[in-house]
Design a protein around this motif. Structure first.
Motif: not given
Length: 199
Positions: A29-44
């Motif tokens: 499932d996901k939030d349809p309002s979010v542009e996931f292509n904008e994310f470049k890094t993540y913190e575990f």
């Protein structure tokens, strides 16, 4: 009743090997309002509910490594702090029982033969025999451990969940098979991430 028990061992998850041709079941499932292509890094952010304590160190490292590789294919690099996304992993397990029934039928009897008829003078004539059938049903019960890996992504600013995927599969007790199979199963889960891998 006869029982056939599959012994898994004392650790909950090694996660993802299902014998036979069955595949990992994945829901997301996901939030349809979010542009996931904008994310470049993540913190575990680690393992939720200390669930990594339920598996071996080797399986934990296999899952984490497989996730890093899949994230990298989608343009996400790991950051020690201030990542665009916060990622958590979680594993849960449940003992399941499968029943199969096998029925065996045994027949005994006698066919046509000579018997005492009902004619004149008590003459002997054709007669008929008898027969019986006996059925036995054996119930085989197999217990197995079903494990689920949950991957969740949160927005770093408001800490709201924006993506979740859950992959469920039967746990295999063979470490070598798990080592080969875990990356494939993490790949199956990450296919549900809203960004396609780079070619």
């Amino acid at each position: 009743m006869r029982y056939k028990i599959l012994i898994i061992g004392n650790y909950l998850l090694a996660l993802f090997y299902l014998t036979g041709c069955s595949s990992t079941k994945v829901i997301s499932d996901k939030d349809p309002s979010v542009e996931f292509n904008e994310f470049k890094t993540y913190e575990f952010f680690g393992w939720a509910d200390n669930s990594d304590q339920k598996m071996t160190r080797f399986d934990r490292e296999r899952i984490e490594q497989a996730f890093r590789e899949e994230a990298s294919k989608r343009g996400l690099s790991k950051a020690e702090t201030n990542g665009d996304l916060i990622i958590t992993l979680n594993v849960i397990g449940k003992i399941k029982t499968q029943q199969t029934a096998n029925t065996t039928t045994t027949a005994m009897g006698m066919g046509p033969g000579m018997g005492r008829g009902m004619g004149r003078a008590g003459m002997r004539g054709p007669g008929w025999g008898w027969g019986t059938a006996h059925s036995t049903t054996v119930i085989n019960e197999t217990q197995y451990l079903q494990g689920s890996l949950i991957i969740e992504a949160y927005d770093k600013d408001d800490k709201l969940l924006i993506w979740q995927a859950i992959g469920t599969k039967t746990v295999n007790e063979d470490p070598q098979k798990r080592a080969r199979d875990i990356p494939k199963k993490v790949t199956a889960i990450m296919k549900k991430y809203p960004v396609d891998p780079k070619k």
